[in-house]
Write an enzyme that holds these catalytic residues in place. Structure first.
Site, PDB file in Angstrom:
ATOM      1  N   TYR A 103      16.178 -18.120 -43.153  1.00  0.00           N
ATOM      2  CA  TYR A 103      15.426 -19.157 -42.448  1.00  0.00           C
ATOM      3  C   TYR A 103      15.263 -20.355 -43.380  1.00  0.00           C
ATOM      4  CZ  TYR A 103      11.747 -21.867 -40.322  1.00  0.00           C
ATOM      5  OH  TYR A 103      11.039 -22.914 -39.785  1.00  0.00           O
TER       6      TYR A 103
ATOM      7  N   GLU B  33      14.864 -27.422 -38.274  1.00  0.00           N
ATOM      8  CA  GLU B  33      14.862 -25.993 -38.589  1.00  0.00           C
ATOM      9  C   GLU B  33      16.243 -25.383 -38.382  1.00  0.00           C
ATOM     10  OE1 GLU B  33      11.467 -23.156 -37.180  1.00  0.00           O
ATOM     11  OE2 GLU B  33      13.065 -23.014 -35.705  1.00  0.00           O
TER      12      GLU B  33
END
Ligand code: GDP
Ligand code: MN
Length: 386
Positions: free
Chosen positions: A101, A189
């Site tokens: 992530y 993101e």
């Protein structure tokens, strides 16, 4: 404003972040054609402005063009968290060794952007944060000095990324920070950022949220706006320059000025909260609104069937009371006003506005002298109808 995955990844690519070379299809046949051109297996990915598409069955791997077409038939038209899938992204499939992530968002408390990374990517960040908050590492980015190289190294080290990936990871972190800043983003993101089996890094998923207030200076991003993702009321509001946020109460609020709009919402809650009554929306018709804007605002408010009463609170400054009154009458002629309306009109041309409304002699329209009185009347009217 949210960008679709394919739009976010195209933006990432402009800043040098490696992404799969995919294309968007709107039909199963288009999907078939794209999959046939691809070198190998593909992933068919639902393009909707919602996360968790994988879990919802909106992300499927296809080994042949026929399989890709079948997946597209299943995914197109699907509802994911209330969003209808209208297009799919066809990406060449990646072979994944690890999912990471990597994201950047504004940390309001620190008044600086914060980079977040985790070796346990793939699942949503909120989920990682709930289950294993220590698995997320953070670095704040100084808005003036920018990102320092050592910060990317610190992230890579803290998340135990194998050393051979540090250079590539550092480049992606730097590119993401630049992309975030230059896009006036609130969030950028990559989840997952994957390490492939042949040891390269690739952004498989992308999500960007652009600050709406920056859209006038980001025409390239503003043009990516997908109006099919907005409700009819939101589209109407956007086109008329009205700020509108739908909420779940019963009192439709029509106000000029954001501060007064929030005060009006607070007042309805002050008298209504204990009785289960609150504002149905935030709505600011803006300064200097003319009759047609007022009419549009009323149509937007009444498109919400939870609305049991309309509370119109106008303080005339640049906005004139007589214009507002005429707008209300125009709207009442067009949309059948089936709910009561409480009007509090003060300031410029308020007397004339009140006279126009009284002369029209419409039933169900009540004048209030003060905001307190108006809020009480609106709560009572909403309760009597519940
Ligand atoms: P999300 O569920 O909306 O976040 O959609 P993602 O694009 O992140 O995809 C969800 C998951 O599908 C990823 O975490 C991967 O595990 C898997 N996935 C996506 N693309 C590929 C791919 O090209 N190859 C493989 N093997 N898995 C993929
Ligand atoms: Mn994802």
């Amino acid at each position: 404003m949210n960008l679709h995955e394919y739009q976010s990844k195209a933006r990432f690519a402009e800043f040098g972040i490696p992404v799969p070379m995919g294309e968007v299809a709107h039909t199963p046949d288009e999907t078939f054609a794209l999959a046939r051109q691809a070198c190998c297996a593909v992933v068919v990915k639902a393009q909707v402005l919602a996360g968790g598409r994988g879990k919802a069955g909106g992300i499927r791997l296809a080994n042949t063009p026929e399989e890709a077409r079948d997946h597209a038939s299943a995914i197109l038209g699907m509802q994911i968290k209330g969003h209808r899938v209208r297009s799919v992204l066809i990406d060449p499939a990646a072979s994944i060794a690890q999912e990471i992530y990597l994201g950047i968002a504004n940390d309001r408390a620190e008044a600086r952007p914060v980079l977040m990374a985790s070796a346990e990517g793939g699942v949503e960040i909120e989920e990682i944060n709930r289950l294993r908050p220590e698995a997320i590492v953070r670095e704040h980015v100084d808005p003036v000095a920018g990102l320092f190289t050592f910060q990317a190294v610190r992230l890579a080290s803290a998340m135990d990324l194998p050393r051979k990936h540090w250079r590539a990871f550092g480049q992606i972190v730097a590119a993401l920070v630049r992309c975030f800043e230059e896009s006036d983003a609130e969030l950028a993101e990559i989840n997952p950022l994957v390490i492939t089996e042949d040891d390269s890094l690739l952004a498989l998923d992308g999500k960007m949220v652009i600050d709406d207030n920056a859209l006038p200076r980001q025409p390239q991003l503003a043009a990516l706006h997908d109006s099919s993702e907005l409700s009819g009321a939101e589209t109407m509001a956007r086109e008329a320059g009205i700020s509108y946020v739908r909420l779940d109460g019963q009192i439709g609020c029509m106000v000029n000025g954001a501060g007064l709009a929030m005060t009006t919402m607070d007042m309805t809650l002050l008298y209504g909260e204990a009785r289960g009554i609150g504002p149905a929306n935030f709505l600011d018709i803006g300064g200097g609104a003319r009759a047609d804007t007022v009419a549009t605002a009323l149509r937007i408010i009444l498109s919400d069937e939870n609305v049991k009463v309309v509370l119109c609170n106008i303080f005339g400054g640049i906005t004139r009371g007589d214009e507002v009154a005429r707008g209300i009458l125009t709207a009442c002629e067009e949309v059948q006003l089936k709910v009561p309306m409480i009007i509090r009109l003060q300031g410029t041309n308020a007397d004339e506005g009140r006279r126009i409304i009284n002369d029209a002699g419409l039933s169900g329209i009540h004048a209030a002298g003060t905001l307190t009185e108006a809020a009480r009347m609106a709560v009572d009217a909403a309760e009597n109808d519940l």
